[in-house]
Design a protein around this motif. Sequence first.
Motif, PDB file in Angstrom:
ATOM      1  N   GLN A   9     -72.195 -70.276 -34.040  1.00  0.00           N
ATOM      2  CA  GLN A   9     -71.687 -69.245 -34.950  1.00  0.00           C
ATOM      3  C   GLN A   9     -72.821 -68.623 -35.764  1.00  0.00           C
ATOM      4  O   GLN A   9     -72.845 -67.407 -35.985  1.00  0.00           O
ATOM      5  CB  GLN A   9     -70.628 -69.861 -35.863  1.00  0.00           C
ATOM      6  N   GLY A  50     -65.660 -65.059 -39.266  1.00  0.00           N
ATOM      7  CA  GLY A  50     -65.493 -64.823 -37.841  1.00  0.00           C
ATOM      8  C   GLY A  50     -65.536 -63.340 -37.506  1.00  0.00           C
ATOM      9  O   GLY A  50     -65.348 -62.481 -38.368  1.00  0.00           O
ATOM     10  N   VAL A  51     -65.771 -63.052 -36.241  1.00  0.00           N
ATOM     11  CA  VAL A  51     -65.830 -61.662 -35.784  1.00  0.00           C
ATOM     12  C   VAL A  51     -65.142 -61.594 -34.421  1.00  0.00           C
ATOM     13  O   VAL A  51     -65.285 -62.504 -33.595  1.00  0.00           O
ATOM     14  CB  VAL A  51     -67.300 -61.171 -35.704  1.00  0.00           C
ATOM     15  N   SER A  52     -64.389 -60.545 -34.193  1.00  0.00           N
ATOM     16  CA  SER A  52     -63.650 -60.396 -32.946  1.00  0.00           C
ATOM     17  C   SER A  52     -64.512 -59.720 -31.881  1.00  0.00           C
ATOM     18  O   SER A  52     -65.496 -59.043 -32.207  1.00  0.00           O
ATOM     19  CB  SER A  52     -62.395 -59.553 -33.183  1.00  0.00           C
ATOM     20  N   PRO A  53     -64.139 -59.860 -30.599  1.00  0.00           N
ATOM     21  CA  PRO A  53     -64.884 -59.159 -29.539  1.00  0.00           C
ATOM     22  C   PRO A  53     -64.911 -57.649 -29.753  1.00  0.00           C
ATOM     23  O   PRO A  53     -65.944 -57.008 -29.534  1.00  0.00           O
ATOM     24  CB  PRO A  53     -64.112 -59.537 -28.268  1.00  0.00           C
ATOM     25  N   ASP A  54     -63.772 -57.082 -30.175  1.00  0.00           N
ATOM     26  CA  ASP A  54     -63.717 -55.629 -30.390  1.00  0.00           C
ATOM     27  C   ASP A  54     -64.681 -55.206 -31.494  1.00  0.00           C
ATOM     28  O   ASP A  54     -65.321 -54.156 -31.397  1.00  0.00           O
ATOM     29  CB  ASP A  54     -62.296 -55.194 -30.748  1.00  0.00           C
ATOM     30  N   ARG A  55     -64.786 -56.030 -32.530  1.00  0.00           N
ATOM     31  CA  ARG A  55     -65.702 -55.666 -33.623  1.00  0.00           C
ATOM     32  C   ARG A  55     -67.156 -55.753 -33.165  1.00  0.00           C
ATOM     33  O   ARG A  55     -67.986 -54.936 -33.577  1.00  0.00           O
ATOM     34  CB  ARG A  55     -65.472 -56.567 -34.831  1.00  0.00           C
ATOM     35  N   THR A  75     -69.920 -60.966 -27.176  1.00  0.00           N
ATOM     36  CA  THR A  75     -68.456 -60.980 -27.287  1.00  0.00           C
ATOM     37  C   THR A  75     -67.895 -62.315 -26.810  1.00  0.00           C
ATOM     38  O   THR A  75     -66.920 -62.830 -27.375  1.00  0.00           O
ATOM     39  CB  THR A  75     -67.811 -59.831 -26.495  1.00  0.00           C
ATOM     40  N   THR A  78     -67.713 -65.083 -29.383  1.00  0.00           N
ATOM     41  CA  THR A  78     -66.675 -65.019 -30.419  1.00  0.00           C
ATOM     42  C   THR A  78     -65.423 -65.784 -30.023  1.00  0.00           C
ATOM     43  O   THR A  78     -64.577 -66.063 -30.865  1.00  0.00           O
ATOM     44  CB  THR A  78     -66.268 -63.560 -30.703  1.00  0.00           C
ATOM     45  N   ASN A  79     -65.286 -66.124 -28.745  1.00  0.00           N
ATOM     46  CA  ASN A  79     -64.033 -66.683 -28.240  1.00  0.00           C
ATOM     47  C   ASN A  79     -63.997 -68.199 -28.195  1.00  0.00           C
ATOM     48  O   ASN A  79     -63.020 -68.774 -27.725  1.00  0.00           O
ATOM     49  CB  ASN A  79     -63.763 -66.139 -26.827  1.00  0.00           C
ATOM     50  N   ARG A  81     -63.192 -71.019 -29.810  1.00  0.00           N
ATOM     51  CA  ARG A  81     -62.508 -71.518 -31.004  1.00  0.00           C
ATOM     52  C   ARG A  81     -62.141 -72.994 -30.919  1.00  0.00           C
ATOM     53  O   ARG A  81     -61.906 -73.627 -31.932  1.00  0.00           O
ATOM     54  CB  ARG A  81     -61.236 -70.686 -31.259  1.00  0.00           C
TER      55      ARG A  81
END
Length: 281
Positions: A9, A50-55, A75, A78-79, A81
């Motif tokens: 992270q 956290g940050v999303s793939p789209d962001r 991206t 980010t997944n 979790r």
Amino acid sequence: MRTNPTGRQLRLGAELRKLRERAGLTSTEAGQLLGMKQNQVSNMESGRMGVSPDRVRLLACHYECTDNALVEALTRMTNDRKRGWWEEYRERLPGSLLDLAELEHHATSLRDAITARIPGLLQTHDHAREIFRQAVTALTPPEIEHRLSFRIKRQDVLHRPDPAPYEAVIHEAALRMKVGGAAVSRQQLQHLLEMSERDHITLRVITFEAGAHPGSGQSIYYVHGPVPPLDTVYLDQSHGLAFLDAEAQLHKYRTLFGRLDAVALTPGESRDLMHTVLQEL
């Protein structure tokens, strides 16, 4: 908000900061583009938020990053979790060791270069236990067993289905050092020979006759990410562990491994030498 982000992270946040800085933007300016406050951008870049793939894709667009392979690799970071097996050790071992296990878990390939000892991923139980007994900072028996079980679990990266390629350059001194006595040394050498026969593992030895060579005296672990900018160098030093990921540092150690390849024996010659040392014990 995370209070204890993992190494992965932290790395994601650091890479997002690098993209912003290459674009010549301050965190305040980036926040304005994204509709975020400056402290939110800072928290995202420090791994605390956290940050999303789209962001990530939106950030890359605003930062005019054209390295699509890097963006897609970020991206995917980010997944992740779900908690890895290493999290069960969080209250018992230094966080840097947990970060190393997480790094190995996601690596595309691994390279070791060690002068005075056998790489941790290739150590037997008895060999590793003796190494921990001789640690610079004295460990209690329970601490030794925690570290031992953690090291053995790390070795799963070499045994799981579709394992990442692993290459190790070992000095002859490490082969001849009788860690734990002759019986333990014989078992360790036999294990090295067995592991060297696996298709995804390459072991090469630098002999005494090679003399001085690049990187002597260091323990260098190069972990390949999905794309070169996400590679990491791990240094195990007496005063602590260090993770390096600046491009100049990565280039330095890529060059060093190339020079080590030039002085090391071939895999076949290395196995012959290991057989010779084993017979001499």
